[in-house]
Design a protein around this motif. Structure first.
Motif, PDB file in Angstrom:
ATOM      1  N   ASN A   9      -6.718   2.736  -1.757  1.00 28.16           N
ATOM      2  CA  ASN A   9      -5.465   2.431  -1.078  1.00 28.16           C
ATOM      3  C   ASN A   9      -4.817   3.698  -0.536  1.00 28.16           C
ATOM      4  O   ASN A   9      -4.297   3.725   0.591  1.00 28.16           O
ATOM      5  CB  ASN A   9      -4.494   1.735  -2.036  1.00 28.16           C
ATOM      6  CG  ASN A   9      -4.940   0.347  -2.421  1.00 28.16           C
ATOM      7  OD1 ASN A   9      -5.780  -0.251  -1.750  1.00 28.16           O
ATOM      8  ND2 ASN A   9      -4.389  -0.177  -3.506  1.00 28.16           N
ATOM      9  N   MET A  58       0.851  -1.193   0.000  1.00 25.83           N
ATOM     10  CA  MET A  58       0.000   0.000   0.000  1.00 25.83           C
ATOM     11  C   MET A  58       0.889   1.246   0.000  1.00 25.83           C
ATOM     12  O   MET A  58       1.852   1.341   0.749  1.00 25.83           O
ATOM     13  CB  MET A  58      -0.903  -0.008   1.241  1.00 25.83           C
ATOM     14  CG  MET A  58      -1.866   1.155   1.313  1.00 25.83           C
ATOM     15  SD  MET A  58      -2.862   1.077   2.835  1.00 25.83           S
ATOM     16  CE  MET A  58      -3.755  -0.439   2.544  1.00 25.83           C
ATOM     17  N   LEU A  85     -10.188  -2.830   4.112  1.00 28.50           N
ATOM     18  CA  LEU A  85      -8.981  -2.031   4.305  1.00 28.50           C
ATOM     19  C   LEU A  85      -8.925  -1.374   5.682  1.00 28.50           C
ATOM     20  O   LEU A  85      -7.842  -1.155   6.236  1.00 28.50           O
ATOM     21  CB  LEU A  85      -8.896  -0.952   3.220  1.00 28.50           C
ATOM     22  CG  LEU A  85      -8.692  -1.433   1.778  1.00 28.50           C
ATOM     23  CD1 LEU A  85      -8.822  -0.263   0.807  1.00 28.50           C
ATOM     24  CD2 LEU A  85      -7.336  -2.107   1.614  1.00 28.50           C
TER      25      LEU A  85
END
Length: 382
Positions: free
Chosen positions: A371, A1, A276
């Motif tokens: 991200n 990431m 996430l």
């Protein structure tokens, strides 16, 4: 990431408009009929069918729809209407339009919505109606609140501004509603630029609503122009100019055909946000309630103390790295326009409006965008 600054800004929202909508609007212009006309009628019918209602009445905005809904259910000057403070200010303002008083009720922490208990806590002998909001597209518990409103003898107006494509108990939001108000503002999944809709089952209300949006005329302008004979209209009551145009409706018909696809895509993006964010302590993202599914019109995150960074600092850091996030849902009772109102305690409302932020979620959002956004949130506490 990666947490590097992306090559472009990431908007918090973006309307899903394309060539098909542009062509539909152009066709309306070329037809020579651009005011309220046959495309509005077609959009009304198609939208009502889509949400499981008998009739649709298109108007110029959801605010106009709420105003007309209050008139339809008989709210008058001096009455009280229970509303959530945690909502765009139009919900409370519509009550003032009819000379009534907004009584603010608190909301549930996980959904941001009114509950039977929060409404009952502020209900009085002067209460004449309840406006419940499907906040950010998260459906409120329609079975519980509709049943309670019926027992109390109060009309329940559903502010479904954000909820096109959401479901409750396996049915579209709006299905089974006494009266619902909808928005087609560009922040909504289904947009006509500006515009709104009322959906109702009562045919007597429909007839009056269609008069009220068009100056109180007993025959619409479209019907007068379509007649081969002169039509002398009458104005039955003082009313409003709340009409939608055929240009807007043409766009709306295209958007309605894409709604299921848009909801599916947004729900997939929301699921990825959940994955996430799962290991970041102190961040609680909005989720489906147990009785329904949200369209994720807005994806908000509650910042708990464990996160260690305040909401405004998070917003500033996101902005510095190209991310256009927003504060959470506003609280009307904290705005200057309602400084003269002293509501009952609203601890959950004030917590949510202080400690939530809305992350970008729209059809053009990419995995790289997500991200980056979550990378910023992670880096703030690493």
């Amino acid at each position: 990431m990666t947490t590097e600054v992306p090559p472009r800004r990431i908007p918090v929202m973006l309307p899903a408009l394309g060539e098909e909508e542009a062509l539909a609007a152009a066709d309306a212009v070329r037809s020579g009929w651009v005011a309220q006309g046959p495309r509005v009628a077609a959009f009304e019918a198609a939208f009502a069918t889509g949400v499981g209602a008998a009739h649709g009445v298109a108007v110029s905005s959801c605010t106009a729809a709420l105003h007309l809904a209050l008139i339809s259910v008989g709210v008058e000057p001096g009455d009280e209407v229970i509303v959530p403070s945690l909502s765009f200010i139009a919900t409370a303002n519509a009550v003032r339009y009819v000379g009534a008083t907004s009584v603010f009720a608190d909301v549930d922490l996980s959904t941001g919505n009114l509950t039977v208990a929060t409404v009952d806590a502020v209900r009085t002998s002067r209460t004449r109606a309840v406006i419940a909001v499907h906040q950010g597209g998260v459906p409120f518990d329609v079975a519980a609140l509709r049943d309670a409103a019926s027992r109390w003898g109060l009309p329940l107006i559903e502010d479904a501004a954000c909820a096109a494509g959401s479901t409750a108990y396996g049915r579209p939001v709006g299905s089974g509603s006494t009266i619902s108000a909808w928005s087609f503002h560009p922040r909504k999944l289904l947009t006509t630029g500006e515009g709104g809709m009322l959906t109702v089952d009562n045919p007597e209300w429909v007839a009056r609503l269609r008069r009220l949006r068009e100056h109180g005329m007993n025959v619409s302008a479209a019907d007068r122009h379509a007649s081969a004979q002169p039509v002398l209209e009458a104005y039955l009551e003082t009313a409003f100019n709340y009409r939608m145009t055929d240009i807007q409706a043409a766009i709306g018909l295209v958007q309605l055909g894409r709604l299921e696809e848009l909801v599916t895509h947004r729900r997939a993006l929301a699921a990825r946000y959940h994955e996430l964010l799962a290991d970041i302590e102190g961040l609680v993202p909005v989720r489906d309630p147990e009785y329904g599914e949200t369209n994720f019109q807005s994806f908000w995150v509650l910042i708990n103390r464990e996160y260690g960074v305040g909401r405004d600092e998070v917003l500033a850091e996101l902005a510095a790295t190209g991310v256009s996030a927003r504060r959470g849902i506003m609280a009307a009772h904290l705005e200057p326009a309602y400084a003269d109102v002293t509501p009952a305690p609203l601890p959950v409302t004030e917590r949510l409006t202080r400690d939530t932020l809305i992350l970008p979620l729209h059809h053009a959002l990419t995995e790289d965008d997500q991200n980056h956004i979550v990378g910023v949130l992670r880096k703030l506490v690493s």
